[in-house]
Design a protein around this motif. Structure first.
Motif, PDB file in Angstrom:
ATOM      1  N   VAL A   1      83.401  -9.387  39.993  1.00  0.00           N
ATOM      2  CA  VAL A   1      84.231  -8.259  39.536  1.00  0.00           C
ATOM      3  C   VAL A   1      83.897  -7.911  38.088  1.00  0.00           C
ATOM      4  CG1 VAL A   1      86.595  -7.501  39.060  1.00  0.00           C
ATOM      5  CG2 VAL A   1      86.087  -8.774  41.142  1.00  0.00           C
ATOM      6  N   ASP A   2      83.763  -8.938  37.254  1.00  0.00           N
ATOM      7  CA  ASP A   2      83.407  -8.693  35.854  1.00  0.00           C
ATOM      8  C   ASP A   2      82.060  -7.990  35.745  1.00  0.00           C
ATOM      9  OD1 ASP A   2      85.742  -9.925  35.070  1.00  0.00           O
ATOM     10  OD2 ASP A   2      84.808 -11.891  34.777  1.00  0.00           O
ATOM     11  N   ALA A   3      81.105  -8.413  36.575  1.00  0.00           N
ATOM     12  CA  ALA A   3      79.786  -7.776  36.557  1.00  0.00           C
ATOM     13  C   ALA A   3      79.883  -6.322  37.005  1.00  0.00           C
ATOM     14  CB  ALA A   3      78.825  -8.547  37.454  1.00  0.00           C
ATOM     15  N   ALA A   4      80.716  -6.051  38.007  1.00  0.00           N
ATOM     16  CA  ALA A   4      80.880  -4.671  38.481  1.00  0.00           C
ATOM     17  C   ALA A   4      81.530  -3.804  37.415  1.00  0.00           C
ATOM     18  CB  ALA A   4      81.704  -4.650  39.763  1.00  0.00           C
TER      19      ALA A   4
ATOM     20  N   GLU B   1      80.719   0.460  32.958  1.00  0.00           N
ATOM     21  CA  GLU B   1      80.518   0.788  31.548  1.00  0.00           C
ATOM     22  C   GLU B   1      79.086   1.233  31.283  1.00  0.00           C
ATOM     23  OE1 GLU B   1      80.660  -1.631  27.347  1.00  0.00           O
ATOM     24  OE2 GLU B   1      82.200  -2.067  28.852  1.00  0.00           O
ATOM     25  N   GLN B   2      78.137   0.588  31.943  1.00  0.00           N
ATOM     26  CA  GLN B   2      76.741   0.968  31.759  1.00  0.00           C
ATOM     27  C   GLN B   2      76.489   2.387  32.260  1.00  0.00           C
ATOM     28  OE1 GLN B   2      73.792  -1.220  34.042  1.00  0.00           O
ATOM     29  NE2 GLN B   2      72.332  -1.067  32.360  1.00  0.00           N
ATOM     30  N   VAL B   3      77.071   2.723  33.406  1.00  0.00           N
ATOM     31  CA  VAL B   3      76.910   4.080  33.938  1.00  0.00           C
ATOM     32  C   VAL B   3      77.497   5.103  32.976  1.00  0.00           C
ATOM     33  CG1 VAL B   3      77.603   5.645  35.791  1.00  0.00           C
ATOM     34  CG2 VAL B   3      76.811   3.345  36.346  1.00  0.00           C
ATOM     35  N   LYS B   4      78.692   4.817  32.466  1.00  0.00           N
ATOM     36  CA  LYS B   4      79.318   5.739  31.518  1.00  0.00           C
ATOM     37  C   LYS B   4      78.488   5.862  30.245  1.00  0.00           C
ATOM     38  CE  LYS B   4      84.107   5.118  33.034  1.00  0.00           C
ATOM     39  NZ  LYS B   4      85.473   4.694  32.633  1.00  0.00           N
ATOM     40  N   MET B   5      77.933   4.742  29.800  1.00  0.00           N
ATOM     41  CA  MET B   5      77.106   4.753  28.597  1.00  0.00           C
ATOM     42  C   MET B   5      75.886   5.658  28.793  1.00  0.00           C
ATOM     43  SD  MET B   5      76.952   3.063  25.531  1.00  0.00           S
ATOM     44  CE  MET B   5      77.728   1.471  25.801  1.00  0.00           C
ATOM     45  N   ASN B   6      75.203   5.491  29.920  1.00  0.00           N
ATOM     46  CA  ASN B   6      74.011   6.293  30.183  1.00  0.00           C
ATOM     47  C   ASN B   6      74.346   7.778  30.286  1.00  0.00           C
ATOM     48  OD1 ASN B   6      72.480   3.950  30.240  1.00  0.00           O
ATOM     49  ND2 ASN B   6      72.580   3.742  32.462  1.00  0.00           N
TER      50      ASN B   6
ATOM     51  N   VAL C   1      72.816  -5.738  13.950  1.00  0.00           N
ATOM     52  CA  VAL C   1      72.296  -6.539  15.062  1.00  0.00           C
ATOM     53  C   VAL C   1      73.414  -7.351  15.698  1.00  0.00           C
ATOM     54  CG1 VAL C   1      70.776  -8.462  15.658  1.00  0.00           C
ATOM     55  CG2 VAL C   1      69.933  -6.625  14.198  1.00  0.00           C
ATOM     56  N   ASN C   2      74.268  -7.950  14.874  1.00  0.00           N
ATOM     57  CA  ASN C   2      75.386  -8.734  15.410  1.00  0.00           C
ATOM     58  C   ASN C   2      76.338  -7.854  16.216  1.00  0.00           C
ATOM     59  OD1 ASN C   2      74.442 -11.114  14.245  1.00  0.00           O
ATOM     60  ND2 ASN C   2      75.592 -10.786  12.346  1.00  0.00           N
ATOM     61  N   GLU C   3      76.582  -6.642  15.725  1.00  0.00           N
ATOM     62  CA  GLU C   3      77.446  -5.715  16.461  1.00  0.00           C
ATOM     63  C   GLU C   3      76.835  -5.370  17.814  1.00  0.00           C
ATOM     64  OE1 GLU C   3      79.198  -1.141  16.098  1.00  0.00           O
ATOM     65  OE2 GLU C   3      78.260  -2.110  14.359  1.00  0.00           O
ATOM     66  N   ALA C   4      75.531  -5.123  17.814  1.00  0.00           N
ATOM     67  CA  ALA C   4      74.854  -4.773  19.065  1.00  0.00           C
ATOM     68  C   ALA C   4      74.880  -5.936  20.059  1.00  0.00           C
ATOM     69  CB  ALA C   4      73.411  -4.357  18.780  1.00  0.00           C
ATOM     70  N   LEU C   5      74.671  -7.154  19.564  1.00  0.00           N
ATOM     71  CA  LEU C   5      74.672  -8.310  20.454  1.00  0.00           C
ATOM     72  C   LEU C   5      76.052  -8.520  21.072  1.00  0.00           C
ATOM     73  CD1 LEU C   5      72.514 -10.853  18.403  1.00  0.00           C
ATOM     74  CD2 LEU C   5      71.834  -9.540  20.422  1.00  0.00           C
ATOM     75  N   SER C   6      77.093  -8.079  20.397  1.00  0.00           N
ATOM     76  CA  SER C   6      78.450  -8.218  20.936  1.00  0.00           C
ATOM     77  C   SER C   6      78.806  -7.090  21.902  1.00  0.00           C
ATOM     78  CB  SER C   6      79.473  -8.238  19.789  1.00  0.00           C
ATOM     79  OG  SER C   6      79.240  -9.331  18.924  1.00  0.00           O
ATOM     80  N   ASN C   7      78.217  -5.908  21.698  1.00  0.00           N
ATOM     81  CA  ASN C   7      78.644  -4.734  22.444  1.00  0.00           C
ATOM     82  C   ASN C   7      77.704  -4.322  23.569  1.00  0.00           C
ATOM     83  OD1 ASN C   7      80.836  -4.534  20.722  1.00  0.00           O
ATOM     84  ND2 ASN C   7      79.842  -3.047  19.380  1.00  0.00           N
ATOM     85  N   ARG C   8      76.422  -4.589  23.410  1.00  0.00           N
ATOM     86  CA  ARG C   8      75.465  -4.018  24.357  1.00  0.00           C
ATOM     87  C   ARG C   8      75.705  -4.506  25.779  1.00  0.00           C
ATOM     88  NH1 ARG C   8      70.542  -1.796  22.449  1.00  0.00           N
ATOM     89  NH2 ARG C   8      69.759  -1.932  24.568  1.00  0.00           N
ATOM     90  N   VAL C   9      75.667  -3.566  26.693  1.00  0.00           N
ATOM     91  CA  VAL C   9      75.903  -3.865  28.099  1.00  0.00           C
ATOM     92  C   VAL C   9      74.842  -4.820  28.638  1.00  0.00           C
ATOM     93  CG1 VAL C   9      75.957  -2.844  30.398  1.00  0.00           C
ATOM     94  CG2 VAL C   9      77.089  -1.686  28.503  1.00  0.00           C
ATOM     95  N   GLU C  10      73.601  -4.640  28.198  1.00  0.00           N
ATOM     96  CA  GLU C  10      72.527  -5.476  28.716  1.00  0.00           C
ATOM     97  C   GLU C  10      72.748  -6.950  28.400  1.00  0.00           C
ATOM     98  OE1 GLU C  10      72.287  -2.803  26.971  1.00  0.00           O
ATOM     99  OE2 GLU C  10      70.753  -1.422  27.736  1.00  0.00           O
ATOM    100  N   VAL C  11      73.219  -7.240  27.187  1.00  0.00           N
ATOM    101  CA  VAL C  11      73.471  -8.633  26.809  1.00  0.00           C
ATOM    102  C   VAL C  11      74.636  -9.189  27.612  1.00  0.00           C
ATOM    103  CG1 VAL C  11      74.125 -10.157  24.907  1.00  0.00           C
ATOM    104  CG2 VAL C  11      72.551  -8.270  24.496  1.00  0.00           C
ATOM    105  N   ARG C  12      75.676  -8.416  27.767  1.00  0.00           N
ATOM    106  CA  ARG C  12      76.835  -8.875  28.528  1.00  0.00           C
ATOM    107  C   ARG C  12      76.508  -9.052  30.003  1.00  0.00           C
ATOM    108  NH1 ARG C  12      80.562  -4.189  27.085  1.00  0.00           N
ATOM    109  NH2 ARG C  12      81.899  -5.105  28.665  1.00  0.00           N
TER     110      ARG C  12
END
Length: 452
Positions: free
Chosen positions: A129-132, A137-142, A251-262
């Motif tokens: 569920v978390d992955a979905a 969020e990734q779809v909305k981001m794109n 960079v730290n902000e991106a590592l916390s927010n980016r969908v790909e990392v999560r």
């Protein structure tokens, strides 16, 4: 005095150029904030991703169902033969079993102990569920950043066509003057032909720009959910933002927010749960069963339906399964290693994206500043060329070259400020900022506000 006059002229010129970098029309204007909001709300891909979340949430219920008993009912009929009845003479006959056999049963099975595998299955379903949700969020981001790109592409192409229209108007005016001079003998046929060639070339360039503009408008209408023939009225400008300096914090902000990392981290969590589940595949399980029903064939009256029941427990201890469980463990370990490397790769990619985006912002700012200087010089050259042409010092071709250089300088500066604007959004995207949730984070685009 000469320098002061030149400075005043440059200021007046920039004030005249400012409308090229802003847009204000009567009626309802669509801002970039409105476009992003509408696109995220109206795109079927978002609904598709949200449906995937609902499906994953149902998977949690499926995993939790193993904590509850299973109850089933059955009914059966069996006819046996040959008839094994014994004739006892005066005493009648005696049947060893009834020929027609009926049975009605209700059974219950309950898994009591499964070595912790049920809890792991529930946690694995929740991780799904978390992955979905991250997928939504990734779809909305794109969609959001694609809308921003398309919005400013429309705005840029519209401003480009305005510059081309201005140049085309100036060339046609000049062509009229050259034609009159040619009629009086003060200009040659070559002067007329050279001007006509430039007009035709510019008209072709404008046609290509109009085609690109129409395609961009079609894409923007589709994104924001407008009808194919709906009129678009955009309000926005190319106001650049500040150049960030603390790259480490970015960079730290991106590592916390980016969908790909999560997503990569979520994949690692799921792989860890799957590995634990594979290890428990060879452990024993304990279950209980019970049944109650009616059937004939029981003494003392084998022909009547008699209530009957059964109950018990069962311990299942896997001993050998053809190395199936060992292979599942190997598979789970390999997937976990791949997931760990996926997290590392995602972090490296995000770090690179942020640093490149910062470099692009700095480079685009310098390019915009340089092209503005070139634009000022090109305007001064046209002013000088006009005076020299009027007194007959330079030829028609030389004067046209100065005008062409000015038009090219305008377009170059327009492209540079456009790229400077888009580099800001590239950084926002690299940082994983949810611009559809925080319109205040978008550069302001009030109708009619000129770019600085």
């Amino acid at each position: 005095m000469k320098n002061a006059a030149a400075a005043i002229g440059a200021v007046l010129f920039l004030l005249g150029l400012a409308p090229l970098f802003s847009q204000s029309r009567s009626g309802s204007n669509l801002t970039v904030e409105d476009a992003v909001t509408k696109a995220v709300e109206n795109q079927p891909l978002v609904l598709k991703a949200e449906a995937a979340v609902a499906a994953a949430r149902a998977g949690i219920g499926e995993a939790q169902s193993s904590y509850f008993p299973t109850i089933s009912g059955s009914a059966s009929y069996t006819r046996l033969g040959p008839d094994q009845s014994v004739d006892l003479g005066p005493l009648g006959s005696f049947s060893l079993y009834p020929v027609d056999n009926y049975g009605f049963q209700v059974g219950l099975n309950q898994l009591i102990f499964a070595s912790g595998s049920r809890g792991l299955q529930v946690r694995l379903a929740r991780a799904g569920v978390d992955a979905a949700r991250i997928g939504v969020e990734q779809v909305k981001m794109n969609i959001a950043y694609q809308t921003v790109q398309t919005f400013y592409s429309v705005l840029f192409l519209e401003q480009e066509m305005k510059v081309l229209d201005e140049q085309l108007y100036d060339l046609n005016q000049h062509l009229d003057v050259i034609q009159k001079k040619a009629d009086t003998g003060s200009a040659t046929k070559y002067d007329v032909l050279s001007t006509e060639v430039r007009v035709a070339s510019l008209q072709s360039q404008k046609t290509a720009a109009e085609s690109q503009y129409q395609k961009a408008e079609i894409a923007l209408r589709q994104l924001v959910g407008l009808a194919p023939d709906a009129k678009l009225s955009l309000a926005g400008d190319f106001s650049p933002g500040s150049v960030p300096t603390d790259r480490g914090a970015l960079v730290n902000e991106a590592l916390s927010n980016r969908v790909e990392v999560r997503q990569a981290a979520q994949a690692q969590t799921s792989a860890e749960l799957a590995q634990s589940l594979a290890w428990r595949g060879g452990l024993p399980t304990l279950s209980a069963h019970a049944s109650f029903g009616f059937k004939n064939g029981l003494l003392p009256d084998s022909n009547s339906l008699t209530a009957n029941w059964s109950a018990g427990v069962q311990l299942n201890v896997p001993i050998f399964s053809g190395l199936l469980n060992a292979r599942k463990i190997d598979e789970a370990q390999a997937k976990l290693q791949a997931a760990v490397q996926g997290v590392a790769a995602a972090k490296q990619s995000v770090t690179t994206d942020v640093r490149e985006a910062v470099e692009d912002i700095d480079a685009s700012r310098k390019q915009a500043e340089a092209s503005l200087v070139q634009l000022n010089h090109a305007q001064e050259m046209v002013n000088v060329a006009k005076v020299r042409y009027d007194v007959g010092v330079i030829t028609n071709v030389e004067y046209l070259d100065a005008q062409t250089s000015l038009a090219q300088a305008k377009l170059a500066h327009l492209r540079d400020v456009y790229h400077q604007m888009m580099s800001q959004y590239t950084l926002k995207q690299a940082l994983g900022q949810k611009i559809w949730q925080s319109p205040a984070g978008l550069p302001a685009s009030p109708a009619g506000s000129p770019a600085p």
